[in-house]
Structures are given as structure tokens and as C-alpha cells.
Design a protein around this motif. Structure first.
Motif, short mmCIF file in Angstrom:
data_model
loop_
_atom_site.label_atom_id
_atom_site.label_comp_id
_atom_site.label_asym_id
_atom_site.label_seq_id
_atom_site.Cartn_x
_atom_site.Cartn_y
_atom_site.Cartn_z
N GLY A 79 0.80 -1.21 0.00
CA GLY A 79 0.00 0.00 0.00
C GLY A 79 0.84 1.26 0.00
O GLY A 79 2.05 1.23 -0.22
N ALA A 80 0.19 2.38 0.26
CA ALA A 80 0.88 3.67 0.26
C ALA A 80 0.27 4.58 1.32
O ALA A 80 -0.90 4.44 1.68
CB ALA A 80 0.77 4.33 -1.11
N ALA A 81 1.09 5.49 1.81
CA ALA A 81 0.64 6.46 2.83
C ALA A 81 0.99 7.87 2.37
O ALA A 81 2.06 8.10 1.80
CB ALA A 81 1.32 6.17 4.17
N ASP A 82 0.09 8.78 2.61
CA ASP A 82 0.34 10.19 2.29
C ASP A 82 -0.38 11.05 3.31
O ASP A 82 -1.24 10.55 4.05
CB ASP A 82 -0.16 10.50 0.88
N TRP A 83 -0.04 12.31 3.37
CA TRP A 83 -0.70 13.19 4.33
C TRP A 83 -0.70 14.62 3.82
O TRP A 83 0.13 15.02 3.00
CB TRP A 83 -0.01 13.13 5.70
N VAL A 84 -1.68 15.36 4.30
CA VAL A 84 -1.81 16.78 3.99
C VAL A 84 -1.92 17.52 5.32
O VAL A 84 -2.72 17.14 6.17
CB VAL A 84 -3.07 17.05 3.13
N SER A 85 -1.10 18.54 5.50
CA SER A 85 -1.11 19.28 6.76
C SER A 85 -0.74 20.73 6.52
O SER A 85 0.04 21.05 5.62
CB SER A 85 -0.14 18.64 7.76
N GLU A 86 -1.33 21.59 7.34
CA GLU A 86 -1.04 23.01 7.25
C GLU A 86 -1.08 23.60 8.66
O GLU A 86 -1.96 23.23 9.46
CB GLU A 86 -2.07 23.70 6.35
N ILE A 87 -0.13 24.45 8.94
CA ILE A 87 -0.05 25.06 10.27
C ILE A 87 -1.38 25.75 10.62
O ILE A 87 -1.90 26.56 9.86
CB ILE A 87 1.10 26.10 10.34
N GLY A 88 -1.94 25.34 11.77
CA GLY A 88 -3.17 25.94 12.25
C GLY A 88 -4.43 25.37 11.65
O GLY A 88 -5.54 25.73 12.06
N LYS A 89 -4.30 24.45 10.68
CA LYS A 89 -5.48 23.91 10.01
C LYS A 89 -5.58 22.40 10.09
O LYS A 89 -6.41 21.79 9.44
CB LYS A 89 -5.51 24.36 8.55
N GLY A 90 -4.72 21.77 10.89
CA GLY A 90 -4.84 20.36 11.12
C GLY A 90 -4.11 19.47 10.12
O GLY A 90 -3.36 19.95 9.26
N THR A 91 -4.35 18.17 10.23
CA THR A 91 -3.64 17.17 9.44
C THR A 91 -4.63 16.11 8.96
O THR A 91 -5.55 15.72 9.67
CB THR A 91 -2.54 16.50 10.28
N GLU A 92 -4.40 15.64 7.75
CA GLU A 92 -5.19 14.54 7.19
C GLU A 92 -4.23 13.46 6.70
O GLU A 92 -3.38 13.71 5.84
CB GLU A 92 -6.07 15.02 6.05
N LEU A 93 -4.36 12.27 7.26
CA LEU A 93 -3.54 11.13 6.88
C LEU A 93 -4.36 10.21 5.98
O LEU A 93 -5.51 9.89 6.28
CB LEU A 93 -3.10 10.36 8.13
N LEU A 94 -3.77 9.80 4.84
CA LEU A 94 -4.47 8.95 3.88
C LEU A 94 -3.67 7.66 3.65
O LEU A 94 -2.50 7.74 3.27
CB LEU A 94 -4.68 9.67 2.55
N ILE A 95 -4.30 6.53 3.91
CA ILE A 95 -3.67 5.22 3.72
C ILE A 95 -4.50 4.42 2.72
O ILE A 95 -5.71 4.29 2.89
CB ILE A 95 -3.59 4.43 5.04
N ARG A 96 -3.85 3.87 1.69
CA ARG A 96 -4.54 3.03 0.73
C ARG A 96 -3.85 1.67 0.69
O ARG A 96 -2.64 1.58 0.43
CB ARG A 96 -4.56 3.65 -0.66
N LEU A 97 -4.61 0.61 0.97
CA LEU A 97 -4.04 -0.73 0.99
C LEU A 97 -4.81 -1.64 0.04
O LEU A 97 -6.05 -1.63 0.03
CB LEU A 97 -4.12 -1.36 2.39
N PRO A 98 -4.12 -2.44 -0.78
CA PRO A 98 -4.82 -3.43 -1.61
C PRO A 98 -5.14 -4.66 -0.78
O PRO A 98 -4.49 -4.93 0.22
CB PRO A 98 -3.78 -3.76 -2.69
N TYR A 99 -6.15 -5.41 -1.19
CA TYR A 99 -6.42 -6.66 -0.50
C TYR A 99 -7.17 -7.62 -1.41
O TYR A 99 -7.64 -7.23 -2.48
CB TYR A 99 -7.21 -6.43 0.78
#
Length: 371
Positions: A351-371
Motif C-alpha cells: 500500500g501507500a501512505a500520504d498526508w496533507v497538513s497546514e499550520i493551524g489547520k490540522g492534518t489529514e492522513l491517507l492510507i490506501r491498501l490493496p487486499y
């Protein structure tokens, strides 16, 4: 005994030696395939692993013509094929000649490179007893059919490969069981020793607060109590990571309980049916643990949202908070231990992991896994 029979026996012995070496499955199959092609009239070959849902994955190939190797084997990976269809329907029982191969035909029709006379192939299932793993395909220039003797040799090699795959999988299972036992032992030791000591310190600090009238001393004991309580929470989280109680009640329940233990309010949204292989389930749980740890330690908030979307081919896990956020320098490859752990865990199951974050606006973590 004829000369080619001597040669075949020699090839089988050499392949058996290769397959008995301690190595990873793909490396083992690659070495065996190379030796097989070098010692026989077969010129090229490729192996598909096929999972319980019938999803095929090209894991090994050797000496492919340009048309089949075009764009990372695009035409071998896409479309239908008689051998895979027969395998999925449990109709492929032994080595067989393939009259037509849609994947090869598509590559030739696309005119993306020289097919070097490869138009047909032979196929054989890879299995050990009742366990099936995929198919081994081989081909030769300008050859439409292979002889019974060649197919018999192909079956012998496939049998050795299937047995070796099973052996490696069993070895990995034993290693995983040993790892689980060691984790459980360490978790018990931490609970019975360090955890109890920290609890004793909190009680001592509480008694100290009650025994003195000096305000400065009271504040010191309160600070000790506060720090020790934080350490206890961290210790309990570590014990959970070593021995994840609750997975037997389902992935979501385990994640919710872990968030509650950290003092986080978790909002959960699910789309699809949560039925995964155990390895995928544990990976999702470990990733969620690490992400929730990051929220508690760094986000400065006590709420987070978790989204799980399940499709027919993969799982998307999203964990979002509205905390402090952060910025990663694009010029450096260094990540925090938590983010690197998440990335490594996702990668370990394809799979793969990515994230989006900005100072003062929080964080979003995205994980995609095949199965």
C-alpha cells in the motif's frame, strides 16, 4: 537413460537446491525461473500470483520480448487470459498448452515492440497439496505447442516451486508466532514492572500533596503527579501496541477503545464491508494507533475523525484532526518516527501512505491498501 533425461534430472536437482535456500519468495522464484530457462528449450517465462478473490499479480518474469515488457509489462498485467480464467475456475489441474493468449495477442496487435516470435505459451498451476498460489507460464520463439515430455518437466518444476512457497510461508508464520509471543512477554513485563512503579509514584505524589501545607511543595508534587500520569498513559499505549487486545471484537471496536484510552473522542464513518485478511487488519490497526498517538502528542486537540472506505480492490483509511498541523521540508527525506512507521507499514503490504497538513489547520492522513 537418454541424454535429455539426464539433463532434465540435473536441472531439477539444481532448481531444488535453489528453492531450498533461505530467501524471500520472489527472489527464490526468480532464481529458479532463470535456471529453468537456461537449462531447457523454454526461452521466456513469467509467474502470476492469484489470490482467493481471483486477483492476479505479475510477480516474476524473465527474458520477455519487448512487446511483453513494454511499459512495465502493461499487456501482461491487463486484460483476460485463458490460463488465469481456468485457474480461477479450478479447471487448470496440470501443465497445458495454451492455444490462444489474449494478453500476448493484445501486445502484438498494439505494435509496441518486437514480440520475437512469442505467440503462444504453456501454463501450469503452482500449488502444494490443496493450497494454490498462482501459475507459471513459459514460451519459446515460433512455438505453438510443447511436447508431453516438456510439459512433464514443467510440472516437476512447478511442484518444486509450490512446495518451496509453502515452506517459506510456514517459516514466516512460525516467525510471526514467535514475534507475537515475544510481544506478549514484553507487554506483561512492562505491565508488571514499569507500569506498577509509575502507578506507585502517582500515589506517593498524591500523599505528598496531602501531607504538606507548603504551597511550593504542593505544586512540585502536583507536577510530579501530572508527569507520572502522562507517563502511565504512554506506557498503556505502548502495551496496547505490543499486544492489541480487542481485535477479536473487530477492527473498529479495537480502534475506538484505543482512542478512548488515549482520551480522544473519535468520530467514525465507514463505507463498505470490513472483512479483511488478518495481516491487512493488523496493519490498519497499527497505522490507526500511530496516527492517533500523533494526534494526542502533537495536534493539541482531543478529537479526531476516522473514515474507512472499502472497494472491491482496496481500502482507504483517512484520519483527520483540526489541530496545530505541521510542515515538512520538501528538501529533506527525513520523517518523524511516527510518520515513517506508518509509511513502512503501508508499504509492507503493497500500500501507500500520504498526508496533507497546514499550520493551524490540522492534518489529514491517507492510507490506501490493496487486499
Amino acid at each position: 537413460m537418454r541424454e535429455n533425461e539426464h539433463s532434465n534430472i540435473s536441472i531439477l536437482k539444481e532448481i531444488a537446491e535453489l528453492l531450498n535456500e533461505e530467501t524471500e519468495i520472489v527472489t527464490m522464484l526468480k532464481g529458479a525461473l532463470v535456471r529453468f530457462l537456461n537449462g531447457t528449450n523454454f526461452e521466456t517465462g513469467w509467474i502470476f500470483f492469484i489470490n482467493e478473490k481471483g486477483r492476479s499479480e505479475l510477480v516474476v518474469h524473465e527474458n520477455l520480448p519487448d512487446a511483453l515488457e513494454f511499459k512495465n509489462c502493461h499487456y501482461l498485467k491487463k486484460g483476460g487470459c485463458w490460463c488465469v480464467s481456468r485457474y480461477r475456475n479450478e479447471e487448470l489441474k496440470k501443465a497445458s498448452n495454451i492455444i490462444e493468449c489474449q494478453r500476448i495477442e493484445s501486445a502484438i496487435a498494439a505494435n509496441v515492440g518486437d514480440h520475437e516470435g512469442i505467440t503462444h505459451h504453456a501454463t501450469v498451476p503452482l500449488q502444494s497439496g490443496q493450497e494454490r498460489f498462482g501459475v507459471l507460464n513459459v514460451a519459446s520463439k515460433d512455438k505453438v505447442r510443447f511436447s508431453e515430455e516438456e510439459l512433464a518437466l514443467l510440472e516437476s518444476v512447478a511442484f518444486q516451486m509450490g512446495s518451496a512457497i509453502k515452506r517459506i510461508l510456514l517459516t514466516k508464520q512460525e516467525q510471526e508466532m514467535a514475534l507475537v509471543k515475544e510481544r506478549n512477554r514484553l507487554a506483561r513485563d512492562l505491565h508488571d514492572s514499569v507500569n506498577q512503579l509509575l502507578f506507585s509514584v502517582t500515589l506517593t505524589a498524591r500523599a505528598g500533596i496531602e501531607m504538606t501545607n507548603d504551597q511550593a511543595i504542593k505544586e512540585t508534587f502536583k507536577e510530579i503527579q501530572h508527569l507520572t500520569q502522562d507517563a502511565l498513559t504512554e506506557m498503556r499505549a505502548l502495551i496496547w501496541q505490543l499486544r492489541p487486545k480487542g481485535l477479536e471484537n473487530g477492527l473498529l471496536e479495537a480502534i475506538k477503545v484505543y482512542a478512548e484510552m488515549l482520551g480522544l473522542k473519535l468520530h467514525v464513518t465507514v463505507s463498505g464491508v470490513l472483512q479483511f485478511p488478518s495481516r491487512i487488519e493488523e496493519t490498519l490497526f497499527r497505522v490507526a494507533q500511530e496516527a492517533l498517538n500523533n494526534v494526542r502528542r502533537h495536534a493539541g486537540v482531543l478529537e479526531a475523525a476516522l473514515y474507512i472506505t472499502v472497494t472491491s480492490t482496496d481500502i482507504l483509511l483517512v484520519i483527520r484532526d483540526e489541530g496545530r498541523g505541521f510542515v515538512i521540508d520538501n528538501n529533506t527525506k527525513l520523517l518523524s518516527m511516527g510518520l515513517q512507521s506508518i509509511k513502512d507499514r503501508a508499504k509492507s503490504v503493497g500500500g501507500a501512505a500520504d498526508w496533507v497538513s497546514e499550520i493551524g489547520k490540522g492534518t489529514e492522513l491517507l492510507i490506501r491498501l490493496p487486499y
